[in-house]
Design a protein around this motif. Structure first.
Motif, PDB file in Angstrom:
ATOM      1  N   LEU A   5       0.050   4.350  -2.491  1.00 40.34           N
ATOM      2  CA  LEU A   5      -1.261   4.991  -2.567  1.00 40.34           C
ATOM      3  C   LEU A   5      -1.141   6.467  -2.228  1.00 40.34           C
ATOM      4  O   LEU A   5      -0.455   6.847  -1.275  1.00 40.34           O
ATOM      5  CB  LEU A   5      -2.240   4.315  -1.609  1.00 40.34           C
ATOM      6  CG  LEU A   5      -2.861   2.985  -2.055  1.00 40.34           C
ATOM      7  CD1 LEU A   5      -3.772   2.438  -0.966  1.00 40.34           C
ATOM      8  CD2 LEU A   5      -3.648   3.171  -3.348  1.00 40.34           C
ATOM      9  N   ALA A  24      -7.555  -1.814   8.744  1.00 40.45           N
ATOM     10  CA  ALA A  24      -6.109  -1.672   8.551  1.00 40.45           C
ATOM     11  C   ALA A  24      -5.366  -1.683   9.878  1.00 40.45           C
ATOM     12  O   ALA A  24      -4.269  -2.242   9.989  1.00 40.45           O
ATOM     13  CB  ALA A  24      -5.810  -0.381   7.777  1.00 40.45           C
ATOM     14  N   ALA A  49     -12.298   2.516  -1.055  1.00 40.20           N
ATOM     15  CA  ALA A  49     -12.215   1.916   0.284  1.00 40.20           C
ATOM     16  C   ALA A  49     -13.118   0.693   0.389  1.00 40.20           C
ATOM     17  O   ALA A  49     -12.748  -0.318   0.994  1.00 40.20           O
ATOM     18  CB  ALA A  49     -12.596   2.954   1.335  1.00 40.20           C
ATOM     19  N   LEU A  81      -5.745   7.520   5.760  1.00 42.74           N
ATOM     20  CA  LEU A  81      -7.173   7.470   6.067  1.00 42.74           C
ATOM     21  C   LEU A  81      -7.541   8.375   7.245  1.00 42.74           C
ATOM     22  O   LEU A  81      -8.627   8.963   7.273  1.00 42.74           O
ATOM     23  CB  LEU A  81      -7.601   6.036   6.356  1.00 42.74           C
ATOM     24  CG  LEU A  81      -7.572   5.075   5.156  1.00 42.74           C
ATOM     25  CD1 LEU A  81      -7.789   3.640   5.616  1.00 42.74           C
ATOM     26  CD2 LEU A  81      -8.611   5.470   4.116  1.00 42.74           C
ATOM     27  N   VAL A 125      -7.643   7.810  -1.415  1.00 37.81           N
ATOM     28  CA  VAL A 125      -8.679   6.778  -1.385  1.00 37.81           C
ATOM     29  C   VAL A 125     -10.027   7.473  -1.250  1.00 37.81           C
ATOM     30  O   VAL A 125     -10.192   8.361  -0.404  1.00 37.81           O
ATOM     31  CB  VAL A 125      -8.504   5.805  -0.190  1.00 37.81           C
ATOM     32  CG1 VAL A 125      -9.526   4.677  -0.261  1.00 37.81           C
ATOM     33  CG2 VAL A 125      -7.085   5.243  -0.141  1.00 37.81           C
ATOM     34  N   VAL A 152       1.254  -0.763   5.753  1.00 37.47           N
ATOM     35  CA  VAL A 152      -0.100  -0.517   6.241  1.00 37.47           C
ATOM     36  C   VAL A 152      -0.178   0.772   7.058  1.00 37.47           C
ATOM     37  O   VAL A 152      -1.217   1.445   7.073  1.00 37.47           O
ATOM     38  CB  VAL A 152      -0.612  -1.732   7.050  1.00 37.47           C
ATOM     39  CG1 VAL A 152       0.133  -1.870   8.359  1.00 37.47           C
ATOM     40  CG2 VAL A 152      -2.111  -1.651   7.276  1.00 37.47           C
ATOM     41  N   LEU A 185       0.805  -1.220   0.000  1.00 31.26           N
ATOM     42  CA  LEU A 185       0.000   0.000   0.000  1.00 31.26           C
ATOM     43  C   LEU A 185       0.842   1.276   0.000  1.00 31.26           C
ATOM     44  O   LEU A 185       0.307   2.383   0.091  1.00 31.26           O
ATOM     45  CB  LEU A 185      -0.916   0.003   1.233  1.00 31.26           C
ATOM     46  CG  LEU A 185      -1.781  -1.255   1.395  1.00 31.26           C
ATOM     47  CD1 LEU A 185      -2.313  -1.356   2.819  1.00 31.26           C
ATOM     48  CD2 LEU A 185      -2.922  -1.246   0.402  1.00 31.26           C
ATOM     49  N   HIS A 232       1.221   3.508   6.357  1.00 32.50           N
ATOM     50  CA  HIS A 232       1.020   4.590   5.384  1.00 32.50           C
ATOM     51  C   HIS A 232      -0.470   4.753   5.086  1.00 32.50           C
ATOM     52  O   HIS A 232      -0.997   5.877   5.055  1.00 32.50           O
ATOM     53  CB  HIS A 232       1.788   4.288   4.100  1.00 32.50           C
ATOM     54  CG  HIS A 232       1.449   5.194   2.961  1.00 32.50           C
ATOM     55  ND1 HIS A 232       1.841   6.514   2.910  1.00 32.50           N
ATOM     56  CD2 HIS A 232       0.714   4.977   1.828  1.00 32.50           C
ATOM     57  CE1 HIS A 232       1.381   7.069   1.800  1.00 32.50           C
ATOM     58  NE2 HIS A 232       0.694   6.162   1.123  1.00 32.50           N
ATOM     59  N   LEU A 233      -1.170   3.617   4.888  1.00 34.80           N
ATOM     60  CA  LEU A 233      -2.611   3.683   4.635  1.00 34.80           C
ATOM     61  C   LEU A 233      -3.351   4.238   5.848  1.00 34.80           C
ATOM     62  O   LEU A 233      -4.271   5.059   5.713  1.00 34.80           O
ATOM     63  CB  LEU A 233      -3.144   2.294   4.280  1.00 34.80           C
ATOM     64  CG  LEU A 233      -4.665   2.196   4.074  1.00 34.80           C
ATOM     65  CD1 LEU A 233      -5.103   3.035   2.883  1.00 34.80           C
ATOM     66  CD2 LEU A 233      -5.094   0.745   3.902  1.00 34.80           C
TER      67      LEU A 233
END
Length: 402
Positions: free
Chosen positions: A205, A263, A213, A242, A208, A235, A202, A237-238
């Protein structure tokens, strides 16, 4: 068992007096004068070690290293033959290491030292795949210490190759994730179901939306229910991405909330998850998902770079870490970035050379100085002895394999 590797152990009740392994079986041998086994050079204290001689001749390496190991006061010092055998094995001298250990058992009389030499010798037999010799030696070990010997496990490189797990395919997600990726996610799910395992990276990215999502959330939850081994790379980073897209109290972007909660279960941040779950319940007036972290998928299984991913709870070192290629060691720093306790699984680590052990010491020392607890688990006795030589037991907890 936990190191310091050569710490004192209570002698088993009724343990007989250690005996010589001399083939003649004649009268008891006497320890050499001065309490030091034969042919052991005097030890000279130095302040540092040179880790730049990995490609050199083995005899030159031993000549330069033999008198340069300094064990700080207050730490149990290992027997010099154990140091010599560990360094010989580290640089491929299997037969020479065995000879040193067998001679040491004929000339060493202190019970703890003998026990540790026996452990190294039995592990050396497992590491070189010599089952018949291992079983014969196990009988001698059991007779001397009146306890069960370790079980046979083939730890040789041939056995490791036969049992090696195939690398898991990685799918990279990049750019802005939206509803237009539906076809790609259908293909992603098919790949994962066929292989039984998948890694989704991820780290690339950049955005999103709700539709994207929803796609990722359905894929992750579906693969978990299907018992597919799933690893999420980068993860954190995601998670950070978010968190900037949701607002407590505003009933919007529900898929982003749910993906964020999912996540977080691929990290060790349960407290962060619980706080967000309360915010979700207040915002949407419904029960949030429960904390159900997925099964651990190791960095070794995925063949993935662990740096910053938070996707695994255990970092794996395996095979033989030799020479200048120390990427597997350097990635420990990134793996440890969001952790206070760092567990490194060494159960499939057969060997590391002197230079690699020095690199590992430097990396773990830095983590130790940052207040992190590092635990090296499943270490074989030959590698553990080298770690003792390098002083790793002073900055990490070392647990021997069973």
């Amino acid at each position: 068992m936990v190191l310091p590797f050569f710490g004192k152990k209570p002698a088993p009740a009724g343990s007989p007096t250690p005996r010589s392994r001399s083939a003649s079986g004649s009268g008891s041998a006497q320890p050499p004068s001065g309490g030091r086994p034969r042919n052991t050079p005097a030890r000279v204290e130095t302040s540092s070690l040179d880790f730049t001689i990995a490609g050199d001749d083995l005899k030159r390496i031993l000549a330069q290293c033999a008198d340069k190991v300094h064990v700080e006061e207050g730490v149990d010092e290992m027997a010099p033959p154990a140091e010599e055998a560990a360094i010989l094995f580290a640089h491929g001298g299997d037969d020479e290491a065995r000879s040193v250990l067998e001679h040491a058992l004929e000339t060493t009389f202190e019970s703890d030292a003998r026990y540790n030499l026996w452990q190294m010798l039995l592990d050396l037999m497992r590491l070189t795949g010599q089952r018949e010799h291992f079983e014969a030696l196990s009988l001698e070990f059991a007779t001397e210490f009146e306890r069960s010997p370790p079980a046979w496990h083939d730890l040789s490189s041939q056995a490791a190759r036969a049992g090696a797990e195939p690398k898991v395919q990685t799918i990279n997600l990049s750019g802005h994730l939206g509803g237009q990726a539906a076809a790609q996610f259908a293909q992603l799910i098919q790949i994962a179901m066929r292989a039984g395992a998948l890694r989704i990276d991820l780290g690339r990215l950049r955005g999103v939306d709700d539709a994207g999502a929803e796609l990722l959330l359905r894929a992750v939850r579906g693969l978990r229910r299907a018992k597919v081994r799933l690893s999420l790379g980068a993860v954190t980073h995601l998670v950070n991405l978010l968190e900037g897209l949701v607002t407590t109290g505003r009933r919007a972007n529900r898929p982003l909330w749910l993906l964020l909660l999912e996540a977080l279960q691929y990290t060790e941040q349960q407290d962060r998850f619980e706080e967000l779950a309360v915010d979700y319940a207040m915002t949407f007036e419904e029960s949030p998902p429960s904390w159900e972290p997925p099964p651990v998928v190791t960095a070794s299984q995925t063949g993935a770079e662990s740096q910053g991913s938070g996707a695994t709870r255990t970092y794996v070192l395996e095979g033989e870490i030799i020479g200048p290629n120390t990427d597997a060691l350097r990635k420990i720093t990134g793996f440890a970035a969001d952790k206070t306790m760092v567990e490194v699984d060494c159960s499939r680590l057969r060997r590391m050379d002197f230079v690699s052990a020095g690199t590992l010491f430097n990396i773990i020392s830095q983590l130790h100085n940052q207040g992190r607890l590092i635990v090296l688990t499943g270490v074989n006795s030959m590698v553990a002895a080298l770690m003792q030589v390098m002083g790793l037991h002073q900055v990490a907890k070392i647990e021997l394999h069973s």
